[in-house]
Design a protein around this motif. Structure first.
Motif, mmCIF file in Angstrom:
data_model
loop_
_atom_site.group_PDB
_atom_site.id
_atom_site.type_symbol
_atom_site.label_atom_id
_atom_site.label_comp_id
_atom_site.label_asym_id
_atom_site.label_seq_id
_atom_site.Cartn_x
_atom_site.Cartn_y
_atom_site.Cartn_z
ATOM 1 N N ARG A 46 52.893 -26.830 -15.986
ATOM 2 C CA ARG A 46 53.683 -25.939 -16.850
ATOM 3 C C ARG A 46 53.699 -24.525 -16.283
ATOM 4 O O ARG A 46 54.713 -23.821 -16.367
ATOM 5 C CB ARG A 46 53.117 -25.940 -18.265
ATOM 6 C CG ARG A 46 53.883 -24.999 -19.210
ATOM 7 C CD ARG A 46 53.739 -25.394 -20.658
ATOM 8 N NE ARG A 46 54.261 -24.393 -21.582
ATOM 9 C CZ ARG A 46 55.551 -24.213 -21.836
ATOM 10 N NH1 ARG A 46 56.452 -24.945 -21.218
ATOM 11 N NH2 ARG A 46 55.931 -23.300 -22.702
ATOM 12 N N ALA A 47 52.599 -24.108 -15.690
ATOM 13 C CA ALA A 47 52.556 -22.773 -15.085
ATOM 14 C C ALA A 47 53.615 -22.650 -13.992
ATOM 15 O O ALA A 47 54.309 -21.630 -13.890
ATOM 16 C CB ALA A 47 51.171 -22.501 -14.512
ATOM 17 N N GLN A 48 53.759 -23.695 -13.170
ATOM 18 C CA GLN A 48 54.741 -23.658 -12.091
ATOM 19 C C GLN A 48 56.164 -23.694 -12.636
ATOM 20 O O GLN A 48 57.051 -22.980 -12.150
ATOM 21 C CB GLN A 48 54.516 -24.834 -11.136
ATOM 22 C CG GLN A 48 55.347 -24.747 -9.856
ATOM 23 C CD GLN A 48 55.026 -23.515 -9.041
ATOM 24 O OE1 GLN A 48 53.869 -23.210 -8.770
ATOM 25 N NE2 GLN A 48 56.067 -22.779 -8.642
ATOM 26 N N THR A 49 56.374 -24.496 -13.681
ATOM 27 C CA THR A 49 57.704 -24.583 -14.291
ATOM 28 C C THR A 49 58.142 -23.232 -14.851
ATOM 29 O O THR A 49 59.270 -22.778 -14.627
ATOM 30 C CB THR A 49 57.717 -25.643 -15.417
ATOM 31 O OG1 THR A 49 57.405 -26.923 -14.858
ATOM 32 C CG2 THR A 49 59.065 -25.695 -16.107
ATOM 33 N N LEU A 50 57.246 -22.583 -15.580
ATOM 34 C CA LEU A 50 57.573 -21.274 -16.152
ATOM 35 C C LEU A 50 57.754 -20.226 -15.066
ATOM 36 O O LEU A 50 58.664 -19.388 -15.132
ATOM 37 C CB LEU A 50 56.477 -20.840 -17.132
ATOM 38 C CG LEU A 50 56.378 -21.628 -18.440
ATOM 39 C CD1 LEU A 50 55.197 -21.125 -19.277
ATOM 40 C CD2 LEU A 50 57.674 -21.522 -19.241
ATOM 41 N N TYR A 51 56.900 -20.269 -14.064
ATOM 42 C CA TYR A 51 56.978 -19.312 -12.961
ATOM 43 C C TYR A 51 58.346 -19.418 -12.279
ATOM 44 O O TYR A 51 58.994 -18.403 -11.998
ATOM 45 C CB TYR A 51 55.855 -19.581 -11.961
ATOM 46 C CG TYR A 51 55.814 -18.620 -10.791
ATOM 47 C CD1 TYR A 51 55.356 -17.313 -10.956
ATOM 48 C CD2 TYR A 51 56.217 -19.027 -9.526
ATOM 49 C CE1 TYR A 51 55.307 -16.428 -9.889
ATOM 50 C CE2 TYR A 51 56.172 -18.158 -8.444
ATOM 51 C CZ TYR A 51 55.714 -16.858 -8.628
ATOM 52 O OH TYR A 51 55.673 -15.991 -7.568
ATOM 53 N N ASP A 52 58.796 -20.635 -12.036
ATOM 54 C CA ASP A 52 60.092 -20.847 -11.398
ATOM 55 C C ASP A 52 61.241 -20.361 -12.286
ATOM 56 O O ASP A 52 62.260 -19.869 -11.786
ATOM 57 C CB ASP A 52 60.304 -22.330 -11.076
ATOM 58 C CG ASP A 52 59.360 -22.828 -9.981
ATOM 59 O OD1 ASP A 52 58.825 -21.991 -9.236
ATOM 60 O OD2 ASP A 52 59.133 -24.063 -9.908
ATOM 61 N N ALA A 53 61.080 -20.492 -13.605
ATOM 62 C CA ALA A 53 62.155 -20.141 -14.530
ATOM 63 C C ALA A 53 62.262 -18.633 -14.782
ATOM 64 O O ALA A 53 63.329 -18.147 -15.186
ATOM 65 C CB ALA A 53 61.936 -20.857 -15.865
ATOM 66 N N LEU A 54 61.185 -17.904 -14.535
ATOM 67 C CA LEU A 54 61.168 -16.485 -14.877
ATOM 68 C C LEU A 54 62.090 -15.636 -14.004
ATOM 69 O O LEU A 54 62.540 -14.574 -14.414
ATOM 70 C CB LEU A 54 59.742 -15.942 -14.798
ATOM 71 C CG LEU A 54 58.816 -16.317 -15.952
ATOM 72 C CD1 LEU A 54 57.390 -15.882 -15.665
ATOM 73 C CD2 LEU A 54 59.305 -15.683 -17.256
ATOM 74 N N GLY A 55 62.351 -16.087 -12.792
ATOM 75 C CA GLY A 55 63.197 -15.286 -11.912
ATOM 76 C C GLY A 55 62.452 -14.078 -11.376
ATOM 77 O O GLY A 55 61.318 -14.191 -10.900
ATOM 78 N N GLN A 56 63.055 -12.897 -11.473
ATOM 79 C CA GLN A 56 62.436 -11.684 -10.933
ATOM 80 C C GLN A 56 61.195 -11.308 -11.744
ATOM 81 O O GLN A 56 61.250 -11.211 -12.970
ATOM 82 C CB GLN A 56 63.425 -10.533 -10.939
ATOM 83 C CG GLN A 56 62.894 -9.269 -10.263
ATOM 84 C CD GLN A 56 63.958 -8.178 -10.183
ATOM 85 O OE1 GLN A 56 65.072 -8.361 -10.641
ATOM 86 N NE2 GLN A 56 63.590 -7.054 -9.591
#
Length: 330
Positions: A44-54
């Motif tokens: 989930r950490a990686q999924t959110l990190y990828d979704a955050l953008g800048q």
């Protein structure tokens, strides 16, 4: 006893804060509790990190924030904490070293990724946090640098890191090294939930291994299971040499060898974000103690540092704290 090389060495969670701005639509879409803090797994950490953008990334963690504050005050500081040899681990290492802090803990070459706290700041300034503790929880006794601990006036332990059994061994090893070298050991209780889980163990630490205890009202009342702050204050007077107890806008109470000193709070320029207030209070207090200041002056230094950090977003100072306290005549 030789003069210490470092004012403070900190042991704690090595976490990278990843900050991004997004609206409530993003929070809803990704199931993030607004204004809350949720522990998450690596996927989930990686999924959110990828979704955050800048994003903006800065090394964090409670004890690391305190160590950053000590460096800003002009102190010599070291940090011991675990990262993985990955992108965020490199970022953490670069960031904390850039402050002049000595950080030599070897990164893990396998296992969980570097810890990160994904912080979504919404337009109304609410911070919604998703935290993956990862490699930070894998600190062991082997990571404790005896030379650094023995050359530090004070070794500072972060209560948040008391969960993993190996980290407990690291804490006890560091405390033993410090005391063998005639140095001091400080502990922050970190959170009343930590105290609830480990009350008996924390009491044993406070009574046997800790010279300086940091706690806020909720934490110290939880430790002694009292109904009032005054009852907890009386209880701690006989348990440790020094207790620095913070009370938000009511200031702080410093107990030294049973003697009680009340220190007023420092009024902030603006109250924006209380994140890091306790961390920076500890920075000011520890720096003061390591440089031979009296208890009231140590409490005042802590109050000034806490006041600065709550006047803006984020848990670390945005101005040079050494210059700030000098402007206050300290």
């Amino acid at each position: 006893m030789s003069a210490p090389e470092f004012h403070v060495a900190g042991l704690g969670n090595a976490i990278v804060d990843v900050l991004a701005h997004a609206d409530d639509t993003f929070l809803i879409a990704h199931g993030i509790e607004k204004g809350g803090m949720t522990l998450i797994d690596e996927d989930r950490a990686q999924t959110l990190y990828d979704a955050l953008g800048q994003t903006v990334q800065v090394s964090g963690g409670s004890a690391a924030n305190t160590i950053a504050g000590i460096a800003s005050l002009g102190g010599k500081a070291a940090f011991i904490g675990k990262v993985r040899n990955d992108q965020l681990g490199t970022a953490f290492t670069h960031d904390i070293r850039s402050l002049g802090v000595v950080f030599e803990t070897a990164p893990a070459d396998r296992g969980p990724a570097t810890a990160r706290c994904l912080i979504v700041v919404s337009p109304d300034a609410q911070r919604s946090m998703s935290t993956y503790l990862g490699a930070a929880q894998d600190l062991t006794a082997a990571d404790v640098d005896e030379e650094i601990i023995s050359r530090s006036a004070i070794t500072y332990l972060e209560g948040y890191l008391w969960d993993p059994p190996a980290a407990k061994e690291a804490f006890l090893k560091a405390a033993a090294i410090a005391h063998d070298a005639n140095r001091m050991v400080a502990l922050t209780l970190s959170d009343s939930f930590c105290v609830d889980r480990y009350r008996d163990e924390f009491l044993k630490l406070v009574r046997g291994d800790v010279d300086i205890l940091f706690a806020n009202e909720a934490e110290i009342m939880s430790l002694y299971q009292t109904e009032t702050f005054d009852e907890a204050l009386q209880a701690v007077r006989g348990d440790t040499k020094v207790a620095a107890l913070t009370r938000s806008e009511a200031g702080s109470v410093v107990v030294v060898e049973g003697e009680v000193h009340v220190v007023d709070a420092e009024t902030p320029a603006a109250l924006v974000d209380t994140t890091g207030a306790g961390d920076q209070f500890a920075a000011g207090f520890l720096y003061g103690w390591a440089t031979g200041r009296g208890p009231v002056e140590c409490g005042r230094l802590g109050s000034i540092c806490a006041s600065e950090v709550i006047s803006h977003m984020g848990p670390r100072p945005e101005v040079n704290l050494g210059q700030l306290v000098a402007s206050k005549g300290l």
